[in-house]
Write a protein that holds these residues in place. Structure first.
Motif, PDB file in Angstrom:
ATOM      1  N   GLY A   1      -9.738  27.425  28.160  1.00  0.00           N
ATOM      2  CA  GLY A   1      -9.868  28.103  26.875  1.00  0.00           C
ATOM      3  C   GLY A   1      -8.558  28.368  26.165  1.00  0.00           C
ATOM      4  O   GLY A   1      -8.497  29.193  25.250  1.00  0.00           O
ATOM      5  N   ARG A   2      -7.500  27.707  26.560  1.00  0.00           N
ATOM      6  CA  ARG A   2      -6.206  27.857  25.896  1.00  0.00           C
ATOM      7  C   ARG A   2      -5.426  26.556  26.016  1.00  0.00           C
ATOM      8  O   ARG A   2      -5.758  25.682  26.828  1.00  0.00           O
ATOM      9  CB  ARG A   2      -5.401  29.011  26.499  1.00  0.00           C
ATOM     10  N   ILE A   3      -4.395  26.445  25.194  1.00  0.00           N
ATOM     11  CA  ILE A   3      -3.601  25.216  25.167  1.00  0.00           C
ATOM     12  C   ILE A   3      -2.689  25.151  26.385  1.00  0.00           C
ATOM     13  O   ILE A   3      -1.951  26.098  26.669  1.00  0.00           O
ATOM     14  CB  ILE A   3      -2.765  25.131  23.876  1.00  0.00           C
ATOM     15  N   GLY A   4      -2.751  24.043  27.100  1.00  0.00           N
ATOM     16  CA  GLY A   4      -1.862  23.836  28.243  1.00  0.00           C
ATOM     17  C   GLY A   4      -0.778  22.823  27.938  1.00  0.00           C
ATOM     18  O   GLY A   4       0.365  22.975  28.352  1.00  0.00           O
ATOM     19  N   LEU A   5      -1.135  21.787  27.203  1.00  0.00           N
ATOM     20  CA  LEU A   5      -0.190  20.764  26.783  1.00  0.00           C
ATOM     21  C   LEU A   5      -0.272  20.614  25.272  1.00  0.00           C
ATOM     22  O   LEU A   5      -1.357  20.468  24.724  1.00  0.00           O
ATOM     23  CB  LEU A   5      -0.498  19.418  27.452  1.00  0.00           C
ATOM     24  N   GLY A   6       0.864  20.647  24.616  1.00  0.00           N
ATOM     25  CA  GLY A   6       0.878  20.458  23.180  1.00  0.00           C
ATOM     26  C   GLY A   6       0.744  18.992  22.816  1.00  0.00           C
ATOM     27  O   GLY A   6       0.953  18.098  23.648  1.00  0.00           O
ATOM     28  N   GLY A   7       0.429  18.734  21.567  1.00  0.00           N
ATOM     29  CA  GLY A   7       0.290  17.357  21.125  1.00  0.00           C
ATOM     30  C   GLY A   7       1.575  16.569  21.227  1.00  0.00           C
ATOM     31  O   GLY A   7       1.569  15.347  21.425  1.00  0.00           O
ATOM     32  N   GLY A   8       2.718  17.258  21.112  1.00  0.00           N
ATOM     33  CA  GLY A   8       3.997  16.579  21.219  1.00  0.00           C
ATOM     34  C   GLY A   8       4.233  15.988  22.588  1.00  0.00           C
ATOM     35  O   GLY A   8       4.933  14.971  22.726  1.00  0.00           O
ATOM     36  N   ASP A   9       3.672  16.616  23.626  1.00  0.00           N
ATOM     37  CA  ASP A   9       3.833  16.095  24.988  1.00  0.00           C
ATOM     38  C   ASP A   9       3.201  14.710  25.117  1.00  0.00           C
ATOM     39  O   ASP A   9       3.734  13.838  25.803  1.00  0.00           O
ATOM     40  CB  ASP A   9       3.198  17.053  25.994  1.00  0.00           C
TER      41      ASP A   9
END
Length: 251
Positions: free
Chosen positions: A175-183
Protein backbone atom coordinates in the motif's frame (compact mmCIF):
# COMPACT_ATOMS: atom_id res chain seq x y z
CA UNK A 1 51.96 0.68 -19.59
CA UNK A 2 51.89 1.78 -23.25
CA UNK A 3 51.89 5.36 -24.48
CA UNK A 4 48.33 4.94 -25.79
CA UNK A 5 47.03 3.80 -22.43
CA UNK A 6 48.98 6.53 -20.63
CA UNK A 7 47.43 9.19 -22.86
CA UNK A 8 43.86 8.03 -22.24
CA UNK A 9 44.50 7.61 -18.52
CA UNK A 10 45.99 11.09 -18.06
CA UNK A 11 43.31 12.71 -20.25
CA UNK A 12 40.47 11.03 -18.34
CA UNK A 13 41.85 11.78 -14.88
CA UNK A 14 42.61 15.39 -15.85
CA UNK A 15 39.09 15.80 -17.20
CA UNK A 16 37.60 14.29 -14.04
CA UNK A 17 37.70 17.38 -11.78
CA UNK A 18 36.22 19.55 -14.56
CA UNK A 19 33.34 17.13 -15.06
CA UNK A 20 33.06 16.76 -11.28
CA UNK A 21 32.61 20.51 -10.90
CA UNK A 22 29.78 20.41 -13.42
CA UNK A 23 28.23 17.39 -11.68
CA UNK A 24 28.28 19.14 -8.30
CA UNK A 25 26.68 22.24 -9.82
CA UNK A 26 24.03 20.21 -11.67
CA UNK A 27 23.12 18.19 -8.57
CA UNK A 28 22.68 21.45 -6.67
CA UNK A 29 20.71 23.40 -9.28
CA UNK A 30 18.55 20.81 -11.07
CA UNK A 31 16.26 20.04 -8.08
CA UNK A 32 15.64 23.79 -7.73
CA UNK A 33 14.76 24.18 -11.39
CA UNK A 34 17.69 26.51 -11.92
CA UNK A 35 19.65 26.52 -15.19
CA UNK A 36 22.86 24.54 -14.98
CA UNK A 37 25.02 25.88 -17.78
CA UNK A 38 23.69 29.43 -18.28
CA UNK A 39 23.97 31.41 -15.05
CA UNK A 40 27.35 32.22 -13.49
CA UNK A 41 28.46 30.75 -10.18
CA UNK A 42 28.34 33.07 -7.17
CA UNK A 43 29.15 33.01 -3.47
CA UNK A 44 26.18 31.69 -1.47
CA UNK A 45 26.84 34.23 1.29
CA UNK A 46 27.67 37.59 -0.33
CA UNK A 47 26.30 36.88 -3.81
CA UNK A 48 29.43 38.04 -5.65
CA UNK A 49 29.91 36.41 -9.04
CA UNK A 50 33.00 34.22 -8.98
CA UNK A 51 35.82 34.93 -11.42
CA UNK A 52 37.52 32.36 -13.66
CA UNK A 53 40.49 31.92 -11.30
CA UNK A 54 38.08 31.07 -8.46
CA UNK A 55 36.48 28.29 -10.48
CA UNK A 56 39.51 26.12 -11.20
CA UNK A 57 38.52 22.67 -9.90
CA UNK A 58 40.29 21.55 -6.71
CA UNK A 59 43.06 24.18 -7.03
CA UNK A 60 40.85 27.22 -6.29
CA UNK A 61 39.42 25.62 -3.17
CA UNK A 62 42.89 24.79 -1.83
CA UNK A 63 44.39 28.20 -2.69
CA UNK A 64 41.48 30.08 -1.09
CA UNK A 65 41.53 27.66 1.86
CA UNK A 66 37.86 26.93 1.46
CA UNK A 67 36.71 30.53 1.93
CA UNK A 68 35.18 33.26 -0.24
CA UNK A 69 37.82 35.81 -1.29
CA UNK A 70 35.41 38.71 -0.64
CA UNK A 71 33.43 37.94 2.50
CA UNK A 72 35.66 35.28 4.01
CA UNK A 73 32.75 32.93 4.71
CA UNK A 74 33.53 29.19 4.44
CA UNK A 75 32.76 27.44 1.18
CA UNK A 76 31.26 23.99 1.58
CA UNK A 77 33.58 21.12 0.71
CA UNK A 78 30.85 19.41 -1.32
CA UNK A 79 32.17 20.70 -4.65
CA UNK A 80 35.68 19.60 -3.78
CA UNK A 81 34.47 16.13 -2.75
CA UNK A 82 32.58 15.62 -6.02
CA UNK A 83 35.54 16.86 -8.10
CA UNK A 84 37.85 14.44 -6.30
CA UNK A 85 35.30 11.63 -6.71
CA UNK A 86 35.06 12.22 -10.47
CA UNK A 87 38.85 12.18 -10.79
CA UNK A 88 39.05 9.09 -8.57
CA UNK A 89 36.52 7.21 -10.70
CA UNK A 90 38.53 8.03 -13.83
CA UNK A 91 41.68 6.75 -12.11
CA UNK A 92 39.81 3.59 -11.09
CA UNK A 93 38.83 3.05 -14.72
CA UNK A 94 42.44 3.62 -15.81
CA UNK A 95 43.67 0.95 -13.40
CA UNK A 96 41.27 -1.66 -14.78
CA UNK A 97 40.78 -0.75 -18.45
CA UNK A 98 43.09 0.24 -21.29
CA UNK A 99 43.08 2.60 -24.26
CA UNK A 100 39.90 4.52 -25.18
CA UNK A 101 37.92 2.23 -22.86
CA UNK A 102 39.30 4.33 -19.99
CA UNK A 103 37.42 7.39 -21.23
CA UNK A 104 34.30 5.34 -22.01
CA UNK A 105 34.34 3.90 -18.48
CA UNK A 106 34.87 7.37 -17.04
CA UNK A 107 31.87 8.71 -18.95
CA UNK A 108 29.73 5.92 -17.52
CA UNK A 109 31.04 6.59 -14.03
CA UNK A 110 30.34 10.32 -14.28
CA UNK A 111 26.76 9.72 -15.44
CA UNK A 112 26.21 7.32 -12.55
CA UNK A 113 27.80 9.74 -10.07
CA UNK A 114 25.35 12.52 -10.94
CA UNK A 115 22.37 10.16 -10.74
CA UNK A 116 23.57 8.73 -7.42
CA UNK A 117 24.01 12.23 -5.97
CA UNK A 118 20.51 13.31 -6.97
CA UNK A 119 18.97 10.14 -5.58
CA UNK A 120 20.96 10.29 -2.33
CA UNK A 121 20.09 13.93 -1.69
CA UNK A 122 16.64 14.29 -3.26
CA UNK A 123 15.30 10.76 -4.02
CA UNK A 124 15.14 11.88 -7.63
CA UNK A 125 16.27 10.12 -10.79
CA UNK A 126 15.19 12.48 -13.59
CA UNK A 127 14.47 11.02 -16.99
CA UNK A 128 16.52 13.79 -18.58
CA UNK A 129 19.54 11.91 -17.17
CA UNK A 130 18.43 8.27 -17.27
CA UNK A 131 17.46 8.43 -20.96
CA UNK A 132 20.95 9.62 -22.01
CA UNK A 133 22.39 6.80 -19.90
CA UNK A 134 20.29 4.32 -21.89
CA UNK A 135 21.20 6.03 -25.16
CA UNK A 136 24.94 6.05 -24.49
CA UNK A 137 24.91 2.38 -23.53
CA UNK A 138 23.03 1.41 -26.68
CA UNK A 139 25.28 3.62 -28.82
CA UNK A 140 28.34 1.84 -27.48
CA UNK A 141 26.72 -1.54 -28.14
CA UNK A 142 25.77 -0.48 -31.68
CA UNK A 143 29.42 0.40 -32.36
CA UNK A 144 30.30 -3.20 -31.54
CA UNK A 145 27.79 -4.72 -33.96
CA UNK A 146 24.20 -5.82 -34.44
CA UNK A 147 24.34 -8.76 -32.04
CA UNK A 148 25.71 -6.74 -29.07
CA UNK A 149 23.09 -4.07 -29.78
CA UNK A 150 20.33 -6.71 -29.61
CA UNK A 151 21.59 -8.09 -26.27
CA UNK A 152 21.93 -4.64 -24.74
CA UNK A 153 18.58 -3.41 -26.06
CA UNK A 154 17.01 -6.56 -24.62
CA UNK A 155 18.79 -5.82 -21.34
CA UNK A 156 17.36 -2.30 -21.29
CA UNK A 157 13.84 -3.61 -21.85
CA UNK A 158 14.17 -6.36 -19.23
CA UNK A 159 15.68 -3.96 -16.70
CA UNK A 160 12.84 -1.49 -17.06
CA UNK A 161 10.12 -4.15 -16.96
CA UNK A 162 11.65 -6.04 -14.02
CA UNK A 163 11.79 -3.05 -11.68
CA UNK A 164 8.44 -1.73 -12.90
CA UNK A 165 6.80 -5.06 -12.03
CA UNK A 166 8.56 -5.22 -8.65
CA UNK A 167 7.51 -1.65 -7.86
CA UNK A 168 3.90 -2.33 -8.89
CA UNK A 169 3.74 -5.53 -6.84
CA UNK A 170 5.17 -3.77 -3.79
CA UNK A 171 2.58 -0.99 -4.01
CA UNK A 172 -0.25 -3.50 -4.28
CA UNK A 173 0.99 -5.64 -1.38
CA UNK A 174 2.19 -2.93 1.01
CA UNK A 175 0.00 0.00 0.00
CA UNK A 176 2.93 2.38 -0.41
CA UNK A 177 5.67 3.16 -2.90
CA UNK A 178 8.75 0.97 -2.58
CA UNK A 179 10.50 1.75 -5.86
CA UNK A 180 10.15 5.01 -7.71
CA UNK A 181 9.68 5.21 -11.44
CA UNK A 182 13.20 6.55 -11.82
CA UNK A 183 14.63 3.27 -10.53
CA UNK A 184 13.06 1.40 -13.45
CA UNK A 185 14.60 3.80 -15.96
CA UNK A 186 17.98 3.49 -14.24
CA UNK A 187 17.64 -0.29 -14.45
CA UNK A 188 17.01 0.16 -18.18
CA UNK A 189 20.26 2.10 -18.32
CA UNK A 190 21.94 -0.77 -16.48
CA UNK A 191 20.72 -3.23 -19.11
CA UNK A 192 21.81 -0.91 -21.91
CA UNK A 193 25.37 -0.85 -20.59
CA UNK A 194 25.79 -4.40 -19.25
CA UNK A 195 23.43 -6.33 -21.54
CA UNK A 196 20.79 -8.71 -20.29
CA UNK A 197 23.45 -11.10 -19.02
CA UNK A 198 24.78 -8.47 -16.62
CA UNK A 199 21.43 -7.46 -15.13
CA UNK A 200 21.26 -10.18 -12.43
CA UNK A 201 24.70 -9.12 -11.18
CA UNK A 202 23.64 -5.46 -11.10
CA UNK A 203 20.57 -6.28 -9.03
CA UNK A 204 22.42 -8.64 -6.67
CA UNK A 205 25.15 -6.06 -6.01
CA UNK A 206 22.54 -3.34 -5.54
CA UNK A 207 20.49 -5.43 -3.11
CA UNK A 208 23.49 -6.63 -1.07
CA UNK A 209 25.06 -3.18 -0.87
CA UNK A 210 21.71 -1.71 0.18
CA UNK A 211 21.37 -4.29 2.96
CA UNK A 212 24.96 -3.65 4.04
CA UNK A 213 24.33 0.10 4.18
CA UNK A 214 21.24 -0.52 6.33
CA UNK A 215 23.22 -2.75 8.73
CA UNK A 216 26.01 -0.17 9.02
CA UNK A 217 23.46 2.55 9.75
CA UNK A 218 21.89 0.47 12.50
CA UNK A 219 25.28 -0.45 13.99
CA UNK A 220 26.10 3.26 14.02
CA UNK A 221 23.06 3.84 16.20
CA UNK A 222 20.73 5.29 13.58
CA UNK A 223 17.07 4.33 13.94
CA UNK A 224 15.90 3.09 10.57
CA UNK A 225 12.17 2.34 10.37
CA UNK A 226 10.68 -0.13 7.92
CA UNK A 227 9.13 2.70 5.90
CA UNK A 228 12.28 4.87 5.84
CA UNK A 229 12.93 5.95 2.23
CA UNK A 230 16.04 4.40 0.71
CA UNK A 231 17.82 5.84 -2.33
CA UNK A 232 17.99 2.54 -4.19
CA UNK A 233 19.36 4.35 -7.23
CA UNK A 234 22.66 4.82 -5.39
CA UNK A 235 23.05 1.06 -5.04
CA UNK A 236 21.88 0.42 -8.58
CA UNK A 237 24.54 2.83 -9.81
CA UNK A 238 27.18 0.91 -7.84
CA UNK A 239 25.93 -2.36 -9.33
CA UNK A 240 26.12 -0.97 -12.88
CA UNK A 241 29.64 0.34 -12.37
CA UNK A 242 31.07 -2.83 -10.84
CA UNK A 243 29.35 -5.13 -13.33
CA UNK A 244 30.45 -3.14 -16.36
CA UNK A 245 33.99 -2.74 -15.05
CA UNK A 246 34.64 -6.32 -13.88
CA UNK A 247 31.97 -8.32 -15.68
CA UNK A 248 29.00 -10.31 -14.35
CA UNK A 249 29.38 -12.24 -11.12
CA UNK A 250 30.67 -15.76 -11.58
CA UNK A 251 31.74 -15.24 -15.20
Amino acid sequence: MGIDHLFWAIASVALGPIIGSFIALAAQRMPLGRPVAVSRSACDHCGRTLGPLELVPIVSYLVLRGRCRTCGEPIGARHLAVELAAAGLALWAALVLSGPAVLIGSILAWQLLLLALLDAEHFWLPRVLTLPLIGSGLALAAALGVEPLFHHALGAAIGYLALSVIGFAYRRLRGRIGLGGGDAWLAAGAGAWTGWIGLPSVLVIAALSGILALLVARLAGRRVAADTPTPFGVFLALGVWLTWLYGPLGL
